[in-house]
Design an enzyme around this catalytic site. Sequence first.
Site, short mmCIF file in Angstrom:
data_model
loop_
_atom_site.label_atom_id
_atom_site.label_comp_id
_atom_site.label_asym_id
_atom_site.label_seq_id
_atom_site.Cartn_x
_atom_site.Cartn_y
_atom_site.Cartn_z
N HIS A 171 40.20 20.42 37.67
CA HIS A 171 41.29 19.92 38.50
C HIS A 171 42.63 20.07 37.80
O HIS A 171 43.66 20.23 38.43
CB HIS A 171 41.04 18.45 38.84
N ARG B 15 35.90 35.76 48.37
CA ARG B 15 34.72 36.24 47.62
C ARG B 15 33.78 35.05 47.43
O ARG B 15 34.22 33.97 47.06
CB ARG B 15 35.15 36.75 46.24
N ARG C 219 33.60 37.13 52.85
CA ARG C 219 32.77 38.28 52.51
C ARG C 219 31.42 37.78 52.01
O ARG C 219 31.35 36.89 51.17
CB ARG C 219 33.43 39.10 51.41
N GLU D 249 34.52 50.68 51.05
CA GLU D 249 34.70 50.81 49.61
C GLU D 249 33.76 51.86 49.01
O GLU D 249 33.66 52.00 47.80
CB GLU D 249 34.56 49.46 48.90
N ASN E 255 39.23 48.63 44.84
CA ASN E 255 38.70 48.48 43.48
C ASN E 255 37.44 49.32 43.32
O ASN E 255 37.23 49.98 42.32
CB ASN E 255 38.38 47.01 43.18
N ASP E 256 36.60 49.27 44.35
CA ASP E 256 35.38 50.07 44.32
C ASP E 256 35.60 51.48 44.84
O ASP E 256 35.07 52.43 44.30
CB ASP E 256 34.28 49.39 45.13
N ARG F 25 34.74 51.17 36.85
CA ARG F 25 35.93 50.32 36.84
C ARG F 25 35.97 49.33 35.68
O ARG F 25 36.99 48.69 35.44
CB ARG F 25 36.09 49.59 38.19
N CYS G 42 41.97 44.83 50.75
CA CYS G 42 41.89 43.64 49.90
C CYS G 42 41.66 43.98 48.43
O CYS G 42 41.48 43.11 47.61
CB CYS G 42 40.81 42.69 50.42
#
Length: 576
Positions: A191, A298, A334, A433, A456-457, A467, A504
């Site tokens: 927190h 995610r 996702r 991707e 990214n992929d 990557r 994304c």
Amino acid sequence: MIKFKGIAAATGISIGPAYKIGKEELTALKEAIAEKDIPLELQLFEEALIKTRKEVIELQKRISFEMGQEEARIFDAHLLVLEDRMLIEEVISRLKKEKLNVAYIFLEVLKKYADIFSKIEDEYLRERVADINDVGRRILRHLIGKERPGLSDLKEKVVIVAHDISPSDAAAMHKQNVAAFITDIGGKTSHTAIMAKSLEIPAVVGLQDATLKIKQGDMLIVDGLTGIVMVEPDEETLRIYQQEEKKLKNIADKFLLVKDLPAVTLDGREFKISANIEFPEEVPSVKLHGGEGIGLYRTEFFYMNRKDLPSEEEHFEAYRYVALHIKPDPVIIRTLDLGGDKFLSQFEIPHEMQPFLGWRAIRFCLAMQDIFKLQLRAILRASAYGNIKLMYPMISGIEELRQANNVFYQAKEELKKEGIPFNENIEVGAMIEVPSAAMTVDILAKEAVFFSIGTNDLIQYSLAVDRVNEKVAYLYEPAHPAVLRMIKNIIETAHKVNIKVGMCGEMAGEPNFVVILLGMGLDEFSMPPQVIPQIKYLIRSISFKDAQEIAQEALNFSTGKEVEDFTRVRLGELFK
Ligand code: PEP
Ligand code: MG
């Protein structure tokens, strides 16, 4: 100069003298009491609980007023501890039996509770020990009549250095007096880290024993972006970071001015800007930075750092929370993307030679349909509470998409039979991707209503560059002509069949590439919340016509490097 590396908890650069705050020891003397004093001690306990409750509610009200309701929810956990019947009854019965002073008994019971929580595998629950200790400290202060020195009376701008900082102490920090804070313990979901992000105080946590090595008054540089802390920097480093700090601040202030305005170009074309999140706790940050919904939620986090599997209820509660707080804007959840560089402790997955090309994401889910369906049920149930959409990762062809939709259909049928409400018209999309998906967008369009490009992929698969391998990182080029052509093809093909395309991957939040993507007509950009104001500023400062020209020209270069040099120059001209 000494350098420490911890966990970057809240971004930004700050420089200031170390202000060490010691751990407030939880101690109480052990004293025997007479039988006749028992009611008095019990009354003392009751009063301490009431006073603490009042204190927490007041603090909660103040935080709610100053920072918003979501941030104030952090103190719900404190209130729950105060109302915990088991804890209270254990104190009462032990006091009657052992005839010892209430402060001592309370402390013993509190320690037992904290101990039980600290042994739980689940990282999130384990971090609740901080809540128990935090509220416990407050109760104890009332029991022994001691005041806590306030953090809010700091006179100069300092970097708080502590073994740990409680959420209530973090909340008490006045922004103008605390330049940054660093702690030995804590993780991304603590927190305190959430508070730091909300307060926009740069913070680095998890520095292990670093704070022991820092002395009161040492000059510190805290880089909340990289998680690096520098102690007693040399003149040159200090100068560089001072300049950097000033520059970042001026620029960030400018960007923030536009955060709640639409991302519309000078000639009136509007784009959608949403956020990538991994934890429900990031919702306040999405709002704070002007996110128009969540373009990528995610969900691997649920499965990490634990031995058991998350329950449907756990998924549901998190999704519902996010949906409720983001609505009417959409939240794209996702489904589980296990594998590649994300290994989950529960599954004994044999080592693979090429994990990124192996049993990953949708492939894993289709083989483990119980796990997959449980998540789909939770997503569907949460869809009754907000604007939820669903997307599958790593789709490589229409068959996978059909199979996934089939499981989704089964989940829907089950819920119908059970009479559980959900949104019948929930939208289902696919991540693009994998190059084979990028080349068959028209076919995938038969089974999906939106696409989100996962660069990214997509970059690693189309350029054959792992990557996560630093040895080949120099080949990882988002602006490589092959990648740009593929993205252009995805957008154009999807638009022909009236399907919207988002992105994304990290590329969508990098100004150099955003100008090109704008010109290609990408519909939605999803990125880490903190970069949203910057990207909105960029979009609002350029015309769609200019972006189209830049995109056109970018496609004529032979290498990624040439493209990047070109866009850098063009951005420099546009923004002086
Ligand atoms: C991507 O691949 O671009 C993406 C957004 O997914 P992840 O980074 O989680 O693989
Ligand atoms: Mg991906």
